[in-house]
Structure formats: structure tokens, C-alpha cells
Design an enzyme around this catalytic site. Structure first.
Site, short mmCIF file in Angstrom:
data_model
loop_
_atom_site.label_atom_id
_atom_site.label_comp_id
_atom_site.label_asym_id
_atom_site.label_seq_id
_atom_site.Cartn_x
_atom_site.Cartn_y
_atom_site.Cartn_z
N HIS A 260 0.81 -1.22 0.00
CA HIS A 260 0.00 0.00 0.00
C HIS A 260 0.84 1.27 0.00
CE1 HIS A 260 -4.29 -0.34 -0.07
NE2 HIS A 260 -4.29 -1.36 0.74
N LYS B 124 -27.35 -3.52 -8.99
CA LYS B 124 -27.52 -2.06 -8.97
C LYS B 124 -28.75 -1.59 -9.73
CE LYS B 124 -24.37 -1.22 -12.89
NZ LYS B 124 -23.10 -0.58 -13.31
N LYS C 52 -31.00 1.92 -8.69
CA LYS C 52 -31.04 2.90 -9.78
C LYS C 52 -32.46 3.12 -10.28
CE LYS C 52 -27.63 3.28 -12.74
NZ LYS C 52 -26.59 3.02 -13.75
N SER D 79 -28.35 6.12 -5.59
CA SER D 79 -26.98 5.70 -5.87
C SER D 79 -26.75 4.30 -5.32
CB SER D 79 -25.99 6.67 -5.22
OG SER D 79 -24.73 6.06 -5.03
N PRO D 80 -26.34 3.33 -6.16
CA PRO D 80 -26.08 1.97 -5.65
C PRO D 80 -25.01 1.95 -4.56
CG PRO D 80 -26.24 1.94 -8.04
CD PRO D 80 -26.23 3.39 -7.63
N ASP D 81 -23.96 2.77 -4.71
CA ASP D 81 -22.90 2.78 -3.71
C ASP D 81 -23.42 3.29 -2.37
OD1 ASP D 81 -19.94 2.60 -3.01
OD2 ASP D 81 -20.38 4.68 -2.51
N TYR E 233 -15.85 4.61 7.23
CA TYR E 233 -15.38 5.38 6.09
C TYR E 233 -15.40 4.53 4.84
CZ TYR E 233 -10.68 3.20 5.80
OH TYR E 233 -9.64 2.33 5.64
N SER F 146 -10.41 7.39 -4.01
CA SER F 146 -9.21 7.67 -4.80
C SER F 146 -9.15 9.15 -5.13
CB SER F 146 -9.23 6.85 -6.10
OG SER F 146 -8.14 7.22 -6.93
N GLN G 229 -15.28 0.32 -2.38
CA GLN G 229 -15.88 -0.27 -3.57
C GLN G 229 -14.80 -0.50 -4.60
OE1 GLN G 229 -19.14 0.46 -7.14
NE2 GLN G 229 -19.01 1.98 -5.52
#
Length: 632
Positions: free
Chosen positions: A338, A414, A418, A423-425, A447, A451, A558
Site C-alpha cells: 500500500h 444495482k 437505480k 446511488s447503488p454505492d 469510512y 481515490s 468499492q
């Protein structure tokens, strides 16, 4: 994964590779990316107080607000620290990445297994040594082709919602390693120097070999030639009493540093250097007896830690940036360091390898004379032997304690959220929080990894998922006194808040001037300024609420693949659940891990609850839609 920046000393920025790694098209692209802005102080502090509301008591929040008022007063500590951070930000491409890599990873003295993430490629259809060798050769051939695209700058620049992403991590992914230090580690990048590595390291039966993978004219060797070399290695590593040198890299970093300096003495220096300088490590693993429990996470565990000292945990060198793992039983994947590379570039690499291996390959006669693979020898002193035994005990305890399960939720994907303009996330984030609440009857800090590659040299930040809105939703869902319409409204409000938090972190295009607002990173980077400038620590940073705010018990990410791959990670603390999940039109896949020694946590119970929760939330959406349709 992120920790809570528990700082006790001054922060030394990592000596990172410079832009000379990149040239031409990529360098111009890189310079066109924006720098990460420093968010406004007032906004970050308000968002910090907001994230406390669902997880601290009324009295604690009142006390913290009073401390914050003092912190923000005109001419106070907050303004001083903000100005210091803004000055530093002007001298670096990405202030958050600089601090994050150093503090989250290099300063940590924990074993690298705690910060380990892996990627499992689709299971391969072979069950013998020859199949393993052929598969491993194809994997390495794909990696070398990917490396060529990076160096030739033919790897397409990636985009998110029409905007270009930073490509720097690709230039550091290979020929890189982490070197242990007494108080902090360092990163070494060997790519594109005057003597770039031309070999890989192969681990077989806990022994290490180097294989030259380029001909004298600079062209890579073929998959068939790789097969010849790997077969030679397998025939040269039949002994089973070799010392498990690689297992030393699983020790805590301070302990590994002590033995590293002893191991890297004159008689072993060449062998250690050969591994560290290599393009990557290929681990040819032996088959492990499988368990067939429900939700079994056998292959992710194999990729993450190798199964313990009696199996493949010594068949690794965890200091390397990328280790590609091919088991004799068909397991295939890789783990990553990482400190050097994040998940999103590794997703692209996973898809590339998977796609390459599906392509028919011409059988080529390996007519060229190939130099024999070189076995790496180590002189093991009594104290190193003692350290190896210590590492064996530690990794075995770790392997037995880590519980990891895989849930493939195929009731819907999803399409359902939708269809309800959700929002699917964000829908999944609320489901995870509700499942946790149903078991523990309390909210916790959580959390979602974000990115930051829209910015120059962007790495990871966090989206604070728990909010007052999400807490209101999870507390109301099983309340029989609440009407479904009220629950639906609370769900939609929680999703709206989470979506907004996501947008201001990374993705809003039409409000680009407020993008890149990271509450977590900014608030704790201010703390770094106090340490670096010898300013007395403001009371807001010694407040007990700070530990609760960033004591994340749910760590979520995700992941997105074109191929049917899995991502997996290790919880960084005893009481944390780690979630990696992927979303398709028809299903959701969750890889969930936790430590068995934490008696409050139970992975199987959580994913069973999560499955029920997703179905219950879908039912809520459908029922409230019917009620709405019936009233119109």
C-alpha cells in the site's frame, strides 16, 4: 486503509521518486492535473463537528464545540496551523499524499500483513505442476507486456467521468520495494535508473531464485521460455529443509529492521539486493487443503498471507511492491504494498492480466539459449534462525486469527436502487451501517476509501460515511412505530448526504472549485503542523472525541473490475470490519474480514445480517413505491 494519525514525533516526508520516472506524453499529462487544494479551515471544522454528532454523547459534543470555538478564534491556533499547511502545500505536488504515505504506512511499526491487500483473479482450470507453470508464465508475460506499455507510454490515460487521472503510481508499481528502518521505513524505486532491473524473483518451496526475463537485445522472453525457466526452478528446489528466510518480512517493522541489518551482511547482501531490485516476485505456491464452509474465503486468505508457516507464508517477500501468486490448486492473484500503490491501478492490472490470459497464444519453440535461473543463498546465523522461528509463530497466530468470508448477493444488483433514483454505492453504504447497527445496537465511525487520482500524485482519502442522517435512518428502520414513508424519507436523506460527501471529496465537475475537500486528511494534517513547528498541541487534539471520530470500526472500499476478480484486505485494528465490495447490474459481492480474537465481532453473523438487510431495504423501496403509485 487509513489509520488515525496517532502522531508522537515529527513527520519526515517520504523520499519519493521524482517526475523523471515519466517522460513525454505522460509528463505533460501529469503537469496538467490540478494540485490538491487545502480546504477552508472553517468548513473542515464544521464538518468534523458534524461527523461527531452520531457517535459521541451530548455532553461530549458540547465540550468539543467549546474547544473548537477556541481553536478557531481570530489569531488562534487554527489560523496559525492553516497558514503553515498552506505554505507547505505550495512547495509540493500533493500535501495529503506526502503526509499520508509517511504517517499511515512508513512510520507504522506493525507487520506489513496488517496493511496488506490482495486481488484474486478468476480461478484457473488446472490441478497439477505443469498447469501451474504454464499459468505462472502467462501471468508474468502479461506483467511484462503491461510494464512495456508503461515505459513506452502506450498505456492509455485513465479517466473518471471524463476527467483524466494521475498515472504516477504505474511508474512506481514495479521494481520497487520497502526497506525496514528503526523508526520509519523507506521506499526504493529501481525502475528507469541507469541499471534498470531485468530479472524477476521466483519463490518456490520457500527458496528464492532470479530469472532474467529480457534478452540481450532488450526484448522480453516468451511465455514458453518462461515455462522452461520455471520448470528448471521447480526441479532445483525439491528440498524441504530450506530455511524460511522470506517469513522474516512478516515481522513487526522494528524487529525486522534489527534482523534485516544482520541478514544483509557481506555473505547475504547480494541475495537480498537481488530480491529488492527485481521487477516483481512470482510465488509458486503448493496446494493447501481446502475448507468448504459457507461463505468460504479460501483463495483471498491464500493471497493475503499464504496459510501459515507450514504452507506458503514463507514463500513470500512482503517488502516487494507486487507479488504474483499462482498455486498448484488453481489459485491465482497478487498482493500489493500500500505504501507504493493503491487499489485502482491494481484493478486495471487485474483486468489486463485476466484478459491477456484468455487470448490464445502461439506455441513457440524456446530455441534461444537461456541463462540458468540463479538460486539465492543465505547464510543463516543462530540469531537469524531464532528470528525465523519467532516469525513462524507470529504468522501462524495471524493466519489462525484472521476470519474472511465472501458473500455473493445475487437477489438483485444495482438495477434496483437505480430504478428508484438511488446511488447503488450509497445504498450499500447504508445497508452496511444498518447491518452493523442491528447487531451492535449502536452507530460507529465508518469510512469509504476514495481515490484522489483526479489530482496530481493523488493517492487515497476517506469519505466519512457515518452521518447524523445515516444514524437517523438505521435507528428508525426496525422501529415499529415508524411509517414506511418516514423510513423511506430518512433513507433518501442519508443517501443524499453520503452522495454529497462523495462529490465534494472527488467527483463533482460543475463545482470543481470545492472538490478535494478531505475532512479527515485536512484536520489531522493541521495536527502535523503543530508537531513540525513545535507549537503546543491545541486542546482540540487531546479531546477524547477525536479518538471516537476517527476510530473507524467499518473500513469499506468499492472495487470495480471488468473480469470476475475479488479484492480483499486485512483489518488494521482488532475491532475493525473490513469490506471490499463490487457492484454489477445483477449482484453485489462482498469480501468481509475481521479478527476472531475480537469477541464482539463475528463475520458470518454480519454478512448474514447484511444479506437480510439488503432484502429488507429493497422491500421498503418497493412497498413505498406501491403506496406512492396508489395515492396518485
Amino acid at each position: 486503509m487509513m489509520n488515525s494519525y496517532g502522531l508522537v514525533k515529527s513527520c519526515r516526508l517520504v523520499n519519493s521518486a521524482s517526475d523523471t520516472l515519466m517522460g513525454g506524453r505522460y509528463l505533460n499529462h501529469q503537469k496538467g492535473l490540478p494540485r490538491l487544494p487545502v480546504p477552508p479551515l472553517q468548513e473542515t471544522c464544521e464538518r468534523y463537528l458534524s461527523c461527531l454528532e452520531p457517535i459521541v454523547t451530548v455532553d461530549e459534543l458540547k465540550h468539543t464545540k467549546q474547544l473548537m470555538k477556541e481553536f478557531l478564534k481570530e489569531g488562534g491556533d487554527g489560523e496559525k496551523l492553516q497558514r503553515s499547511l498552506e505554505r507547505n502545500a505550495c512547495t509540493t505536488d500533493n500535501w495529503l499524499a506526502d503526509y499520508g504515505i509517511q504517517i499511515n504506512y512508513l512510520d507504522s511499526r506493525e507487520s506489513l500483513l496488517i496493511y496488506n491487500s490482495g486481488f484474486v483473479l478468476p480461478r484457473m482450470d488446472f490441478i497439477d505442476k505443469q498447469g501451474q507453470i504454464r499459468c505462472a508464465a502467462k501471468v508474468i508475460k502479461a506483467v511484462l507486456d503491461f510494464k512495456t506499455m508503461i515505459e513506452d507510454e502506450t498505456l492509455p490515460v485513465q479517466y473518471m467521468r471524463g476527467e483524466p487521472l494521475c498515472m504516477m503510481q504505474y511508474f512506481r508499481a514495479l521494481s520497487s520495494c520497502r526497506v525496514p528502518g528503526q523508526k520509519t521505513d523507506s521506499l526504493v524505486f529501481h525502475a528507469k535508473n541507469s541499471n534498470s532491473p531485468r530479472h524477476i524473483t521466483v519463490a518456490q518451496n520457500s527458496q528464492f531464485f532470479t530469472v532474467e526475463v529480457y534478452h540481450s537485445d532488450g526484448t522480453p522472453i516468451t511465455a514458453d521460455q518462461l515455462c522452461v525457466q520455471l520448470e528448471r526452478i521447480c526441479n532445483s528446489s525439491l528440498e524441504t529443509n530450506a530455511e524460511h528466510v522470506g517469513i522474516l518480512t512478516t515481522l513487526r517493522r522494528d524487529a525486522w529492521y534489527k534482523y534485516y541489518n544482520k541478514l544483509r551482511g557481506p555473505s547475504n547482501k547480494k541475495s537480498v539486493s537481488a530480491i529488492e531490485r527485481s521487477i516483481c516476485v512470482l510465488c509458486l505456491d503448493k496446494a493447501i487443503p481446502r475448507t468448504y464452509e459457507k461463505y468460504s474465503g479460501f483463495e483471498p486468505l491464500q493471497v493475503l498471507h499464504g496459510g501459515g508457516s507450514q504452507w506458503n507464508s514463507a514463500n513470500r517477500w512482503f517488502d516487494k511492491s507486487l507479488q504474483f501468486i499462482v498455486g498448484e490448486d488453481g489459485t491465482c492473484g497478487f498482493n500489493m504494498l500500500h505504501a507504493i500503490i493503491d487499489g485502482t491501478p491494481c484493478m486495471a492490472l487485474s483486468d489486463y492480466i485476466t484478459s491477456s490470459m484468455k487470448k490464445p497464444q502461439m506455441m513457440e519453440s524456446p530455441v534461444a539459449l537461456l541463462p540458468m535461473p540463479q538460486k539465492l543463498y543465505f547464510n543463516i546465523t543462530p540469531d537469524i534462525k531464532t528470528a525465523i522461528e519467532e516469525a513462524k509463530q507470529s504468522i501462524d497466530k495471524h493466519a489462525q486469527d484472521l476470519d474472511l468470508r465472501v458473500l455473493v448477493f445475487n437477489h438483485f444488483g444495482k438495477k434496483i436502487p437505480k430504478a428508484h433514483q438511488i446511488s447503488p454505492d450509497a445504498f450499500i453504504q447504508m445497508a452496511i451501517q444498518l447491518a452493523y447497527y442491528r447487531i451492535h445496537q449502536q452507530c460507529c465511525a465508518s469510512y469509504e476509501a476514495a481515490s484522489m487520482r483526479l489530482f496530481r500524485k493523488g493517492r487515497l482519502s476517506v469519505i466519512l460515511s457515518t452521518s447524523s442522517a445515516s444514524a437517523a435512518f438505521v435507528k428508525s428502520f426496525d422501529d415499529p412505530k415508524k411509517q414506511n414513508s418516514d423510513k423511506r424519507n430518512l433513507l433518501e436523506n442519508a443517501i443524499k448526504v453520503h452522495t454529497w460527501n462523495t462529490n465534494i471529496s472527488i467527483t463533482i465537475q460543475y463545482l470543481s472549485e470545492i472538490r478535494g475537500r478531505t475532512t479527515f486528511g485536512h484536520f489531522l494534517a493541521l495536527k502535523v503542523q503543530a508537531i513540525e513547528n513545535s507549537i503546543p498541541m491545541p486542546d482540540i487534539y487531546t479531546d477524547t472525541s477525536l479518538d471516537k471520530a476517527f476510530n473507524f470500526l467499518l473500513s469499506t472500499s468499492q472495487v470495480s473490475f471488468k473480469a470476475p476478480c475479488l479484492a480483499c484486505a486485512v483489518p488494521e485494528k482488532l475491532n475493525v470490519y473490513d469490506f471490499c465490495y463490487s457492484v454489477t447490474s445483477d449482484d453485489f459481492t462482498f469480501v468481509v474480514s475481521a479478527w476472531k480474537s475480537c469477541k464482539e465481532n463475528n463475520v458470518v453473523r454480519l454478512i448474514q445480517t447484511l444479506e437480510d438487510t439488503l432484502l429488507d431495504m429493497e422491500m421498503l423501496l418497493e412497498e413505498t413505491k406501491l403506496e406512492s403509485d396508489g395515492s396518485t
